[in-house]
Design a protein around this motif. Sequence first.
Motif, PDB file in Angstrom:
ATOM      1  N   THR A 111       0.804  -1.219   0.000  1.00 15.05           N
ATOM      2  CA  THR A 111       0.000   0.000   0.000  1.00 15.05           C
ATOM      3  C   THR A 111       0.841   1.275   0.000  1.00 15.05           C
ATOM      4  OG1 THR A 111      -0.111   0.068   2.424  1.00 15.05           O
ATOM      5  CG2 THR A 111      -1.833  -1.176   1.269  1.00 15.05           C
ATOM      6  N   VAL A 112       2.160   1.150   0.081  1.00 14.04           N
ATOM      7  CA  VAL A 112       2.995   2.356   0.157  1.00 14.04           C
ATOM      8  C   VAL A 112       3.442   2.795  -1.234  1.00 14.04           C
ATOM      9  CG1 VAL A 112       3.782   1.748   2.477  1.00 14.04           C
ATOM     10  CG2 VAL A 112       5.206   1.180   0.519  1.00 14.04           C
ATOM     11  N   SER A 113       3.889   4.036  -1.319  1.00 15.34           N
ATOM     12  CA  SER A 113       4.302   4.600  -2.609  1.00 15.34           C
ATOM     13  C   SER A 113       5.650   4.028  -3.048  1.00 15.34           C
ATOM     14  CB  SER A 113       4.423   6.120  -2.491  1.00 15.34           C
ATOM     15  OG  SER A 113       5.536   6.454  -1.670  1.00 15.34           O
ATOM     16  N   ASN A 114       5.972   4.222  -4.295  1.00 16.14           N
ATOM     17  CA  ASN A 114       7.262   3.770  -4.814  1.00 16.14           C
ATOM     18  C   ASN A 114       8.421   4.461  -4.100  1.00 16.14           C
ATOM     19  OD1 ASN A 114       6.140   1.998  -6.656  1.00 16.14           O
ATOM     20  ND2 ASN A 114       6.058   3.524  -8.287  1.00 16.14           N
ATOM     21  N   GLU A 115       8.261   5.731  -3.786  1.00 17.38           N
ATOM     22  CA  GLU A 115       9.306   6.471  -3.085  1.00 17.38           C
ATOM     23  C   GLU A 115       9.571   5.856  -1.710  1.00 17.38           C
ATOM     24  OE1 GLU A 115       6.742   7.890  -4.774  1.00 17.38           O
ATOM     25  OE2 GLU A 115       7.978   8.579  -6.432  1.00 17.38           O
ATOM     26  N   GLN A 116       8.500   5.458  -1.029  1.00 18.19           N
ATOM     27  CA  GLN A 116       8.658   4.803   0.268  1.00 18.19           C
ATOM     28  C   GLN A 116       9.312   3.429   0.092  1.00 18.19           C
ATOM     29  OE1 GLN A 116       4.427   5.427   1.215  1.00 18.19           O
ATOM     30  NE2 GLN A 116       5.125   6.176   3.213  1.00 18.19           N
ATOM     31  N   LEU A 117       8.948   2.722  -0.962  1.00 24.25           N
ATOM     32  CA  LEU A 117       9.560   1.414  -1.214  1.00 24.25           C
ATOM     33  C   LEU A 117      11.066   1.558  -1.427  1.00 24.25           C
ATOM     34  CD1 LEU A 117       6.988  -0.391  -3.540  1.00 24.25           C
ATOM     35  CD2 LEU A 117       7.521  -0.916  -1.152  1.00 24.25           C
ATOM     36  N   ILE A 118      11.487   2.614  -2.096  1.00 26.78           N
ATOM     37  CA  ILE A 118      12.915   2.836  -2.312  1.00 26.78           C
ATOM     38  C   ILE A 118      13.618   3.002  -0.964  1.00 26.78           C
ATOM     39  CG2 ILE A 118      14.623   4.454  -3.241  1.00 26.78           C
ATOM     40  CD1 ILE A 118      12.695   4.807  -5.633  1.00 26.78           C
ATOM     41  N   ARG A 119      12.976   3.695  -0.026  1.00 32.21           N
ATOM     42  CA  ARG A 119      13.569   3.828   1.312  1.00 32.21           C
ATOM     43  C   ARG A 119      13.642   2.470   2.014  1.00 32.21           C
ATOM     44  NH1 ARG A 119      10.721   8.701   1.130  1.00 32.21           N
ATOM     45  NH2 ARG A 119       8.981   7.972   2.378  1.00 32.21           N
ATOM     46  N   TYR A 120      12.653   1.611   1.783  1.00 34.10           N
ATOM     47  CA  TYR A 120      12.657   0.283   2.411  1.00 34.10           C
ATOM     48  C   TYR A 120      13.768  -0.622   1.853  1.00 34.10           C
ATOM     49  CZ  TYR A 120       8.544   0.757   5.344  1.00 34.10           C
ATOM     50  OH  TYR A 120       7.677   1.134   6.340  1.00 34.10           O
TER      51      TYR A 120
END
Length: 193
Positions: free
Chosen positions: A32-41
């Motif tokens: 459910t998170v954005s691509n930008e957040q996924l990059i941080r993960y």
Amino acid sequence: LSRKLVQPIHRGRIWRIVPEHWEPEKKVKLSTVSNEQLIRYLSNKDGWYRDMAQRLLVERNDKSVIPQLVELVAAEGNSLGRFHGLWTLEGMRSLSADILLPLLTDDDALVSATALRLLEPMIATDAAVRKQAEEIMKARLKTAPMRQVLQIAFAASVLDEPARHDLLLRIAARYDTSALIRDAVLSSLADEE
């Protein structure tokens, strides 16, 4: 016995051992998170989050995040985040020699070895990339950590014959007591042992 760890009986036991006053992190549903957040993960300390973020980014295949991924792999810092960033770019079919060649001299052995591994198909098919990689590998061999030397030995298989033989000879002479390095050298000498 004093801590009653023998209980319950006949129901199976899985004990979770944690430090005192430990609080579990709040679970995040990555889908459910954005691509930008996924990059941080991709740089998360928990490997499950790194793996899932990489998988979701590859599945979404949103090319608009490529500049952010390139920035992540080029930045100094979390080597696991950079590692996952490289494999995410590979999964999105968005790697190029321009991204990978500078990483061959990176101080982080995991990043440099991964970049070399990902560069191998380009080395095999592009003479200009092969020449650049060959020079970098020769220069890097003098100070490379064992992890990168191992990858150099594997990658030598895609070099032209004179360069391959020279590089493998230098590796074999320097690391003659390492069975792992010897096997890597031999694997790059298919039918030329």
